[in-house]
Every structure is written in structure tokens, then in C-alpha cells.
Write a protein that holds these residues in place. Structure first.
Motif, short mmCIF file in Angstrom:
data_model
loop_
_atom_site.label_atom_id
_atom_site.label_comp_id
_atom_site.label_asym_id
_atom_site.label_seq_id
_atom_site.Cartn_x
_atom_site.Cartn_y
_atom_site.Cartn_z
N THR A 9 0.67 -1.42 -0.49
CA THR A 9 -0.07 0.15 -0.21
C THR A 9 0.93 1.48 -0.28
O THR A 9 0.67 2.20 -0.03
N ARG A 11 3.92 1.76 -1.70
CA ARG A 11 4.29 1.72 -2.81
C ARG A 11 2.91 2.76 -3.69
O ARG A 11 3.65 3.68 -4.63
N LEU A 12 1.53 2.06 -3.49
CA LEU A 12 0.88 2.19 -4.09
C LEU A 12 0.87 3.93 -3.97
O LEU A 12 0.47 4.39 -4.83
N TRP A 13 0.75 4.11 -2.95
CA TRP A 13 0.34 5.52 -2.87
C TRP A 13 1.49 6.39 -3.53
O TRP A 13 1.22 7.96 -4.40
N ALA A 15 3.37 5.31 -5.77
CA ALA A 15 3.48 5.92 -6.74
C ALA A 15 2.31 6.83 -7.45
O ALA A 15 2.36 7.03 -8.59
N SER A 16 1.56 6.78 -6.74
CA SER A 16 0.39 7.57 -7.28
C SER A 16 0.34 8.92 -7.02
O SER A 16 0.04 10.12 -7.85
N ARG A 17 1.01 9.36 -5.84
CA ARG A 17 1.35 11.04 -5.90
C ARG A 17 2.71 11.39 -5.98
O ARG A 17 2.53 12.41 -6.35
N PRO A 19 4.33 10.43 -9.52
CA PRO A 19 4.25 9.34 -10.34
C PRO A 19 5.47 9.49 -11.42
O PRO A 19 5.94 8.06 -11.70
N ALA A 22 7.35 6.36 -9.42
CA ALA A 22 7.22 5.27 -10.28
C ALA A 22 8.27 4.36 -10.43
O ALA A 22 8.33 3.18 -8.57
N PRO A 59 -0.09 4.34 5.67
CA PRO A 59 0.37 4.07 4.16
C PRO A 59 0.91 4.85 3.54
O PRO A 59 1.87 5.45 2.90
#
Lengths: 420, 367
Positions: A9, A11-13, A15-17, A19, A22, A59
Motif C-alpha cells: 500500500t 508503494r501504491l500511495w 507511485a500515485s502521488r 508518478p 514510480a 500508508p
């Protein structure tokens, strides 16, 4: 793929914030490291996670730590710590096994040097990422905590003996050897898998830099510090001293390299060849002249620095006795033979015409084969190259903002920035 | 990453270049043990080693000294060349290359690449190794001329304090020249095909002569250096060298910039072709390293977003479904891209449910 709890989670946060980071965020290789009391990175992109520490983070907080650590790696803080000769710690490299944020037992006296470097590196990263939305656990280290202006480099904070007035919560978390280059004990535990090879890490850094620049170009919201890092990595600036030295050396080599065979003296090998008459080699020693712009727009420091470079270079080439310096503004002053940069007096003022200086150099006897012109570039130039003479131009103090006239195509020009 | 070009890597790379008979040049400050290392290497192999200091020679020492024999002018080779030729094997060590004046550098061109001295051709088994000080460190250095630089694999000889400490205590170890297996020349054809395929994609890198005097004296891409890089790539593969050593060898031949592009392309080659994956989503296998996995998933999502037909969009979701089994976070990043390019009037696929929990947990999904 990432069995370490919380990493997916985070990494997802991240990579989204962020980018544009990423690839770098997914390049980090998480490893479980119970009892180390922190979440740290090393230079081979391994992320050592003490699950007890990270369990207390949201996260967003864990993701921010990831982005922060990735920036340590991208900005090569470990290598730079070694280059800045930050001393390795004598003791206390292993933090206590308490594993709770803020209670790790650092002895400030023993660890102050290395910890201070990490703070300086943190300040370099955080000053534009925190405004971009980084949510680090505790209070992030910022330049103002160290009593500094933002936007500088870790080396500058470190050299200025920056010390925080107080030590807020979260500052005791160790960022790892990826931040200061001192190997941690947990990295050398037997049986640990290796991380990225150095060349893979270099490729990842280049990829991240390309993505940052593409994002800045197409979408346009990248922190200025990161964009600067990316363009510096992909289009490295050559040190003007090296460039100037290479151009002068090349001019000298071109002139002396025109080695001619001459029958004025017999070859020293003639005794073995019987009837064949061998030519000897002669190598001309070039005359060098330096034309200095002394108009009001020049700064003394920069001129002295450039002149010292040229002087040192010619000394290394064994040509010092032949160096002649001409001070020039609208009309060239008399050429003076000098033996060191300190003997040059900046006599001029007012307007500039480098054409007069080059003409004065061409009129010297014996005629110089190489002329080095040191100017700010705010000058008219002659239309044609002076016959039989190589010209190297050092453009002093020109930054990206200034637009001095283009130096002529027949001369080799080197930019000497005012601040480097 | 200061440890990336230490003496150990350079020493491995030197051994491989010598085994492949690629002319190699060590760049390092005076006093860092370049000469001692090369002599120790020759001694360990039992090869004769002829040291020629280029800076105190004349062009005729390399081009041959003209003598009259029966009315013909012959170019007589010097003694060191005769000794090497009669030994049949050995190491020609050209020291102080960067302090050689330009005329001598010009005379060295044939010696370095073709091993021809005067009228004498040295056997192919002779290895050529050179050493030089960077011009800014040598008292009377010249930058290496671009044609000579283009005939050599450049290795940086950075001193590692730990190796010095070990060496002073227990003696310096000579670089190991690996024994290449018989079939390695066949691998060279493969490596050349690989380099050829890369240059098809990046034709600008096939020949890029240096534009300024600073970079002229180091490796730069040209057809000759790419062939050299292919030879080194094959030899290092046959010798089982580490990937770090291989990257140093390629960079030594064609320069840092071109080598980085080539290595990045090699990594891309390992990724599945995104269009092929879309045509057959069931065949998709997620790469093991998570950044490679991200690159593969992002490539698939990007080609769908570029042309989002309903079929391609659905195929993209099936790929993400497979990726989500092992790396839900990697797949979720791709899912965000696909969600933004949903074609009009298409039902949400079943895979979307897979991503809701992880997105919600990361605080990226409301409700």
C-alpha cells in the motif's frame, strides 16, 4: 512480490502521488529486518523494514518514507558523504533493539557527525518535497530547523556546521547507509540476498531522471529541486576548468603537433641507416598571448580565477616564460610579459573592443601562435580569424539568463559561469 | 556509488580484455600501481612482457627505421618487436601513452589495433595493454587523439584504499586472465547481432565522434568500437563475468553515454512486447523484480491508453488481473491508468474488484 507488510500500500500511495518517481519507488527491494528500530535503505536499493516501526505508520506516512529514501539514493547521498569526508561512526552503529519510534538510543556525542550529515541530506530532500505533499512521520527535517535558507545542497548545510536548536520527534530514525555511506551491521548479516548491482542502480537513476523530465515537460508539476537534479544527471555540465584546459592544450598540441621533418640537423638515428639521409624532427615551441578584458563590466574575482587557470596550465605545459598578457578595453594597452596572474593590473574601464586586443596580440613579435581571450562577451568581434593564429575564448560570468553576443565561429569558446 | 569502479572491477575487466585480445588502456593517477599490475599479470601467465615508454620514443620506433637492403628501403622493426614475434605470445605494454607527442600517437595507430611494427606483423596472440595519466594530472600531458582513443577500451583505474591496505600487508594480486572456452568466437556473432539490433533502434549512436576536446580522449561510439564492445560482451559472457564488469567493458569501448543506452535497451529486451501481451493476455508472465514488473505493466497500460478500443481495454484488464496475483500494488498503478481511458458504454470488467481493497487501504479510493 512484497511480503513485507505495509509495503504494497505504501508503494501504491507513493507511485500515485509521485508518478514521476514510480519506477524508482518500485525499484526499491524491501527486506524484513526485525529489531533494527527503523526503516532504512542501503546503496544497493534494499529497504530494511522493521515491521514494528512501520506498523505505526499510515500508508501515506510509509509511502512518504519510501519517496524520501528513494531521493537519498537518487541524489547519491552516500557517495557524496564519502566525498565530503564525513567520518564513520566509532560506536553505536547498531541502534538499540527497542524498535519504537523516538526511543532509539543514539548518543549525540558519539554519533553527531554522521547524524548531522543525514539531517543535512534530509533537509536537501524535504525542502521541496514536503510542499509537494510528503507526509513523513514525525516532524520532517527542514533547512530552517538547521538555521538555513532552503534550496541548498547537503554539503553546504554540513560545511556551515548547521545544528538544530532542538531535536523534534522522528529525527532519531536512521535513514541507513544509503544516506551516509557508513555500512550498518544488519546489511552484512550472513544469508542476506544482494540488492541491485551498481550498474543497475545507475540505469534506474537515469530512468527516473528521464521520467521526471518527461513529467515536467508534459504535465508540469515536478518539484524544482528534482527537475534540477534530473537535468544535471542527463546533461552533465563539464567543469569549465577542464573545458578551458582541454581547449588550450588542444591549441598548443595543434601548433606543436605540426612537427616538421627538417634536414638542418642530421637525425640521431642516421648512423645505423648507411646511405639513407634521415630528417630530424623539429618541434616548434608556441608563443602564447592572453588578452584580458578590463572593461567596467568585468569582475575581478572571475578574471583572476580564469587567468590563474590559464597560467597554471601553461606552466604545466612548460610554456610559462613565453606568456604575454594584454589588458584591453576600447584600445589595447601595451602588452606586458608577466610570469604570474598576480602581476596583471586591470587598467581599463568603459567600453570594450576585443578586436583591438586580438590585433595587438597579432602585432606582437615574435608572433603568438595561440591567443586566449578572457572577456565577458559584451564586445564586437572581428569578422575573420586572425591569420595563422588559434583563438580560445573564455566567456566569464555568463549564466543562462545573460545573452551576450555569440562568439565568432572561428574561435573555440568556453563558458565560465559566475557561480559553480 | 563510489564502489562501482574500483580496482577490483577494473582488474576483472582488464583480464577479460586481455583474454579477448582487445587493446586496453588504463587511466589512473601516477603511482597507483598500473605498471606493477600489468607486469604481475604477464608474470602470472608466464608471458614475456615488453615495456615501451611511448613518451620518449620517436615515430620511426613504431613505423620502423628505414634501411637500404639491395637498393630497397625496408622498415626495420625495433628489438622489442622482434623478441615478441619470435616468442609467439606475450604482452606489449605501452606506458605513458598520454604524454606521447601527437606525432608519436599517430605512429602508434597501426601498432595498437593491427599489431604491425614497421614491416613486421606481430602474431595475433600478442596482447596490447597501455597505461596513461589523465592530462590534468600529468606534468606534460596531451589529450589522447580521437583516432587513437577509438582503438582502445578505456578502463578507469581508481584506487581503493582497502585494496592498497591488503596489498601492502599480503602482496598485490595480479589480475586473472580467464581461459576462454573454445566456442566463444561463435558467441561473438550473437553479440554482434545484438549490437546490430540495438543500432537499428538508435542509429544516431552508430557513430558519434566527440564534439569537444574534453571528451575526445576517451571511448566514443563508432563502428569499430561497437565491434569491440560486441567482442568484449561475448568474451565476458563466456568467462562468466559479473554484470558490473560487463557494463564497465562496454562503457570502456563506446563511452559512458552510449553504454548506458545499450544496457537500458538490453533490459527492455527482457520485457514482454506489450502488443503481443494484449493479443494473448493469458501468456503474460510478470517479471520477478518489482521495478521490471512495473515497467511491463506500465507499458501494457500505456499502449491501451494510446488506442483504447473496447477489446484492447478488456484485454488490458485481464493482464492486470494476472499481475495482481503476485503484485497487487504494481497492478493497481496500471489499473488507475486504464480506469481513466474507459471507452464509452463499456461495462466495468470483473477484475476491477481486485483493486478496490488495496486502493481503499492506500487512501486512494473513497467509500
Amino acid at each position: 512480490m512484497s511480503e513485507v507488510p505495509g509495503v504494497a500500500t505504501a508503494r501504491l500511495w507513493a507511485a500515485s502521488r509521485f508518478p514521476y518517481l514510480a519506477s524508482a519507488v518500485f525499484g526499491v527491494q524491501p527486506r524484513e529486518a526485525p529489531g533494527v528500530g527503523t526503516v532504512a535503505v542501503d546503496e544497493s536499493w534494499r529497504l530494511w523494514v522493521d515491521a514494528e516501526v512501520s506498523a505505526g505508520w499510515s500508508p501515506a506516512q510509509f509511502g512518504s518514507v519510501l519517496v524520501h529514501h528513494v531521493c537519498h539514493l537518487l541524489r547519491a547521498h552516500a557517495e557524496r558523504a564519502r566525498a565530503a569526508a564525513v567520518p564513520e561512526d566509532a560506536a553505536g552503529t547498531t541502534p538499540g533493539s527497542a524498535g519504537v519510534v523516538g526511543t532509539v538510543g543514539y548518543d549525540p556525542g558519539q554519533r553527531s557527525r554522521s547524524v548531522r550529515w543525514i539531517w543535512c541530506a534530509d533537509a536537501e530532500i524535504n525542502d521541496d518535497l514536503v510542499p509537494a505533499g510528503l507526509q513523513l512521520p514525525g516532524e520532517p527535517v527542514l533547512p530552517r530547523h538547521l538555521g538555513h535558507q532552503p534550496g541548498r545542497l547537503a554539503e553546504q548545510y554540513y560545511a556551515a556546521e548547521a545544528r538544530p536548536g532542538r531535536r523534534p520527534d522522528g529525527w532519531d530514525l536512521d535513514c541507513g547507509s544509503g544516506a551516509d555511506g557508513c555500512c550498518r551491521t544488519w546489511e552484512t548479516r550472513p544469508g542476506t540476498e544482494p540488492g541491485l548491482q551498481p550498474w543497475q542502480a545507475r540505469l534506474l537513476c537515469r530512468l527516473a531522471a528521464q521520467e521526471i523530465l518527461r513529467h515536467a515537460r508534459e504535465i508540469g508539476t515536478v518539484p524544482a529541486g528534482l527537475a534540477r537534479w534530473a537535468s544535471a544527471l542527463l546533461e552533465p555540465k563539464v567543469d569549465w576548468r577542464r573545458a578551458l584546459a582541454a581547449e588550450v592544450r588542444k591549441a598548443v598540441a595543434d601548433v606543436t603537433g605540426a612537427v616538421d621533418y627538417s634536414y638542418r640537423r642530421p637525425s640521431r638515428r642516421a648512423t645505423v641507416t648507411g646511405d639513407v639521409v634521415l630528417p630530424a624532427l623539429r618541434r616548434p615551441v608556441p608563443e602564447v598571448a592572453v588578452v584580458c578584458d578590463t572593461s567596467g563590466s568585468m569582475t575581478d574575482d572571475l578574471l583572476a580565477a580564469s587567468l590563474a587557470e590559464v597560467d597554471g596550465l601553461l606552466r604545466a605545459l612548460g610554456l610559462t616564460r613565453r606568456l604575454r598578457v594584454i589588458a584591453c578595453d576600447t584600445a589595447a594597452a601595451v602588452a606586458k610579459r608577466v610570469t604570474s596572474a598576480r602581476q596583471v593590473e586591470l587598467t581599463g574601464g568603459g567600453g570594450t573592443n576585443m578586436g583591438a586586443g586580438i590585433a595587438a596580440a597579432a602585432a606582437l613579435r615574435p608572433r603568438p601562435a595561440i591567443t586566449v581571450v578572457l572577456t565577458d562577451g559584451l564586445t564586437p568581434w572581428p569578422d575573420a580569424a586572425p591569420p595563422g593564429m588559434k583563438v580560445v575564448v573564455g566567456l566569464l560570468g555568463s549564466g543562462p539568463g545573460d545573452q551576450p553576443p555569440e562568439p565568432p565561429a572561428w574561435a573555440r569558446a568556453i563558458q565560465v559561469p559566475a557561480h559553480d | 556509488m563510489a564502489h562501482h569502479r574500483t580496482v577490483t572491477t577494473a582488474s576483472d575487466a582488464l583480464g577479460i580484455a586481455v583474454a579477448a585480445r582487445v587493446p586496453v588502456l588504463l587511466w589512473g593517477a601516477p603511482g597507483t600501481g598500473k605498471t606493477a599490475t600489468i607486469r604481475a599479470m604477464a608474470a602470472a601467465l608466464g608471458w614475456p612482457c615488453e615495456t615501451v615508454i611511448a613518451s620518449i620514443r620517436e615515430p620511426s620506433d613504431f613505423a620502423g627505421l628505414p634501411i637500404v637492403v639491395d637498393g630497397d628501403v625496408r622498415f626495420a622493426p625495433p628489438g622489442w618487436a622482434r623478441r615478441l614475434a619470435s616468442a609467439g605470445c606475450g604482452l606489449l605494454f605501452l606506458d605513458e601513452l598520454s604524454t606521447a607527442p601527437p606525432a608519436v600517437q599517430a605512429a602508434l595507430l597501426r601498432v595498437v589495433l593491427e599489431r604491425v611494427v614497421g614491416d613486421l606483423a606481430l602474431p595475433d596472440s600478442i596482447a596490447v595493454v597501455a597505461a596513461a595519466n589523465p592530462p590534468e594530472q600529468a606534468a606534460d600531458g596531451w589529450d589522447l587523439s580521437a583516432p587513437l582513443a577509438n582503438r582502445l577500451c578505456h578502463l578507469v583505474w581508481d584506487i581503493d584504499p582497502r585494496v592498497v591496505a591488503d596489498g601492502l600487508a599480503g602482496g598485490f594480486t595480479a589480475p586473472v586472465v580467464p581461459e576462454l572456452p573454445d566456442g566463444w568466437a561463435g558467441d561473438q556473432g550473437l553479440a554482434q547481432a545484438l549490437v546490430g539490433a540495438f543500432l537499428q533502434v538508435r542509429p544516431a549512436l552508430a557513430c558519434a565522434p566527440p564534439s569537444d576536446a574534453t571528451t575526445a580522449g576517451r571511448g566514443w561510439p563508432s563502428p569499430r568500437t561497437w565491434e569491440m564492445a560486441a567482442r568484449l560482451w561475448a568474451a565476458s559472457g563466456a568467462a562468466g563475468a559479473g554484470s558490473e564488469t560487463r557494463s564497465v567493458l562496454v562503457a570502456g569501448a563506446v563511452g559512458d553515454g552510449a553504454a548506458a543506452e545499450f544496457l537500458a535497451w538490453m533490459q527492455e529486451m527482457d520485457l514482454p512486447d506489450p502488443e503481443a501481451v494484449l493479443a494473448d493476455p493469458g501468456s503474460f508472465a510478470l517479471p520477478h523484480r518489482s521495478d521490471r514488473a512495473y515497467a511491463a505493466v506500465a507499458a501494457v497500460a500505456a499502449v491501451v491508453a494510446a488506442r483504447p478500443t473496447p477489446e484492447r481495454w478488456a484485454a488490458g484488464w485481464r493482464v492486470l488481473g494476472i499481475a495482481a496475483r503476485r503484485a497487487p500494488d504494481v497492478a493497481a498503478v496500471g489499473a488507475r491508468t486504464l480506469a481513466r481511458c474507459r471507452p464509452d458504454g463499456v461495462q466495468l470488467p470483473a477484475e476491477v474488484r481486485l483493486f478496490a481493497p488495496v486502493l481503499r487501504e492506500a487512501g486512494l479510493l473513497r467509500g
